[in-house]
Structures are given as structure tokens and as C-alpha cells.
Motif scaffolding. Sequence first.
Motif, short mmCIF file in Angstrom:
data_model
loop_
_atom_site.label_atom_id
_atom_site.label_comp_id
_atom_site.label_asym_id
_atom_site.label_seq_id
_atom_site.Cartn_x
_atom_site.Cartn_y
_atom_site.Cartn_z
N TRP A 107 -10.68 2.51 0.08
CA TRP A 107 -11.25 1.23 -0.35
C TRP A 107 -12.71 1.21 0.08
N ILE A 170 -3.25 -0.23 -2.05
CA ILE A 170 -4.36 -1.18 -2.11
C ILE A 170 -4.40 -1.75 -3.53
N ASP A 174 -8.18 -6.55 -3.49
CA ASP A 174 -8.72 -6.13 -2.19
C ASP A 174 -7.77 -6.43 -1.05
N ARG A 175 -6.50 -6.13 -1.28
CA ARG A 175 -5.48 -6.31 -0.24
C ARG A 175 -4.78 -4.98 0.02
N MET A 176 -4.53 -4.71 1.29
CA MET A 176 -3.74 -3.54 1.68
C MET A 176 -2.30 -3.98 1.92
N LEU A 203 -8.69 -6.97 3.00
CA LEU A 203 -9.66 -5.94 3.35
C LEU A 203 -11.08 -6.48 3.46
#
Length: 448
Positions: A107, A170, A174-176, A203
Motif C-alpha cells: 500500500w 488491502i 485503504d483498509r487492511m 491505513l
Amino acid sequence: MHLISVVLFTFYAVPFVLSAGLNEEFTWSRISFQWPEDSQLSSRFKQPRHRKTSENAPIFFDGETNAANVARINSSNMPSQLSESMQVPSSIDYQYANNVPMGANVWKDKLFVTIPRRRLGVPSTLNYVPLSSAQKHNVPLIPYPSWNLNRFPDTSGSGENFVSVYRIAIDVCDRMWFVDTGIVETLGNRTTVKPHQIIIINLQTDEVIHRFSLPENVITPATILASVTIDTPKGSCGDAFAYFPDLAGYGLIVYSLRENRAWRVRHNYFYLEPMAGDFNIAGYSFQWNDGIFSVELTDIKSNGYRDLYFHPMAGTHMYKVSTRILRNEALATRTYHDDDFSIVGDRGPRSQTSTADIHKPTGTMFLALVNQNAVGCWNVNKDLKTLSVVAKDDQRMIYPSDVKIVGDKVYVLTNTMPRFLYGQLDYNVTNFRVWTNDVRSAIRGTQC
């Protein structure tokens, strides 16, 4: 006997074709970390080592101490740069020989690297290195999002630390996403510290924004959740679904973020294929019985859903099902599925695959061909017999463990796992590699 770098040209063989292949981006002979000062760590960890004495007491395992590691480092012929990076704070239990990376993802400028706690002495399970790092060999890992969240046992007293993470996903928001298995494995002994937990990190802020403990009715005593794939409808981050293959429990767990609910899907295609359980990698012959190992999503189709491809590790067939079925709990959990699931075809001998991922704009799937020390490609819009080899190396590409598509680039982690499990790694040579290339360059000259 070591594998020979040839491919058999049988009717079902994976053809070897000239392609641009993959390039080494990062390499490690052994994993080290960017160590904090003792004063930066929670004081809770700085207690004498002891065994578990009550239900709520932390668990400690006897093992080689940091002092022994540092003494060995100082007496070795290791390059000074690596030696300096491995001077371990006294409060951290670290054994470099037990730190084997399993997953990688990207990312922005972060290359994330996961190390599940499959042995003693793993200081941090979720980490990263800057992609722009000038140092490309033996660059120390940085625990993410912090040292204290990655420590075991818990350093905060809150129970929010990460115990063991295999691979991460991911999403476009924008999230893990990942599963903390809550399990510490020590030479065949699995110690369950806490329940399996789905964790989501923003993230942009490096903050844990969601946790969900998987209920007992969706897991089994054998459950191993080693990968995750996220399905996010366009323009609707709150409607995301996560798919978790259970490679040892032979099922697929589906999680709805909006409903904050999980359900288990059962089907015979999730099991191992009995005739495809033999492996010969790095000179070691063995049998594995891993079932459904990873799942891959196409782009959204005209009906608003995606096709989900899946495969067992111990198997050579490819299967698929529409997410229209999986995202509907009533349809997904039916005892009889009729023709919901379909067989795409047989990839051919020695085509056992760990993980895979799809480049959605082109429909190109990249596959970790573990039994060939290779990475393959297949365009899902073509016949499966057009599967080609993108890159192959019997010395440097032993056991491709993770494959990720990020934008228009492909990233592959290789970790020499069979030699770690059945023999012994030489930690003075390169053992772990992250490979990459532009997708279209990587498949140039192939049938993909």
C-alpha cells in the motif's frame, strides 16, 4: 533429488514459455527488526519469564534467549550492518531461525510482511518496510502499526495485541484486513491464546477500526485461516464482504461488514484431491492435505456480482462460484447447491498452487506453482490449457507463498518453506525474496 529445471510437454503440462518474468525487489538471508529501546515498550512485558499459572496469566514459552542470540551474532562472521541491526532489547524474545515470512502486500510506500507465530521467538507478526528503501537486502522489518500491538504476550493488558497473522488483504477503501488466528504453534503443539478475530486497520490513520471474533459455529477444531480476499462493491465501502478459505477445515467463511455477521459455506470442491497430495520441493518429498487455500475475484460483471475462483493446495483443478451465491447467507449455506459451483478444469500435473490473484483489467490470474518453484499465469477468459509459466527458478524461487496484484504490478513472496520444515535453512545465504514486475511486462510472450 533436486528438481530439474524443465517442464514436461504432455497434453496437460504447464507450458514453459519465454516471458519478461519477475525481478527481485527485496531479499533477506534472515529476518531482523528495527528494534525499539526497552523504554519504548510497555512495562507489562518486562516481567520475569514464567509459565502460565492461572486462567488469566500470560503465557510464556521456554526457548533460546536473546542473550544467546546476541552472543552468536557477535561471534559470527556476519556482516557488521546486519549484526548491528540484530542487537535485541533484553525484553524481546527473538530467535532469527524461527522467523519465516509468509505473506506480502503493498500500500503506497509500504511493503507489508507477515510472520505467523509458527515457532518460538517471533517478536512481531505484522510488519512493513518502505518500498523506497535504498537498502534492498536484509532491511529490518518495522512492526505495524506499533511494537506493542504486535507483542506476545499482551503488553497492554487489553487483549488487543496481534498473536499470529498469515496473510493480509488491502481493499479499495485503504483498509487492511486480516485474521488473527490467536494460535501460537510450537513444533506440532497448537496453543489457542484467544479466538480467531477479523481485524480491520485504516491505513490512512494506522488505527484498528474494527474487530470481529468469529463464532464457534463457523470454525472447526482443525480450522486454519491463512488467506483473505475482499469483495467491495463499487462506491460502497460499508458493504464489503470478506472470504476466508479454511484450508484444514475444508470450508469457506464469508463475512459481511454491514451485517457484522459470518457464515460457513460447505462444498465437496473445498476438499483436497487425493491423487494430488504428493509434493517434491527443494529435494524433499512429502504429502500435504491442504484443501481450499485462496480465492480470487474477477471484476464486477453485468449482474453486479463477481466470479470467485478457488482451488485446493493439494489439487490441480480450478473451480468457481458467483458471489451472488456466497453473499446471500440463505443461498450460501444450503445443504445442496445443484449447479451453483462449477469445475473450470484441470491445470495439469505438478500445478499445485498456494495463493493466486487476478489483475482485473486484463483478467490475468497469477498463480504460485509451488510444486514447480514457479509462478504461472492464466487469462480467465481463455481455456485453462493456456496456463503459462511466467518465472521459474529451482534455487531462488523455492515455495512461492504469496501472490498479490497491486494496481498494475504483481508481487510474489518466496520463502523456502519446505527446507525450513523438513531440513535446515542456511541463514548466511538468501532465503526470502519479494519479486515484482509490471503485469503486462511479466506476461509478455505468454498465452495470458
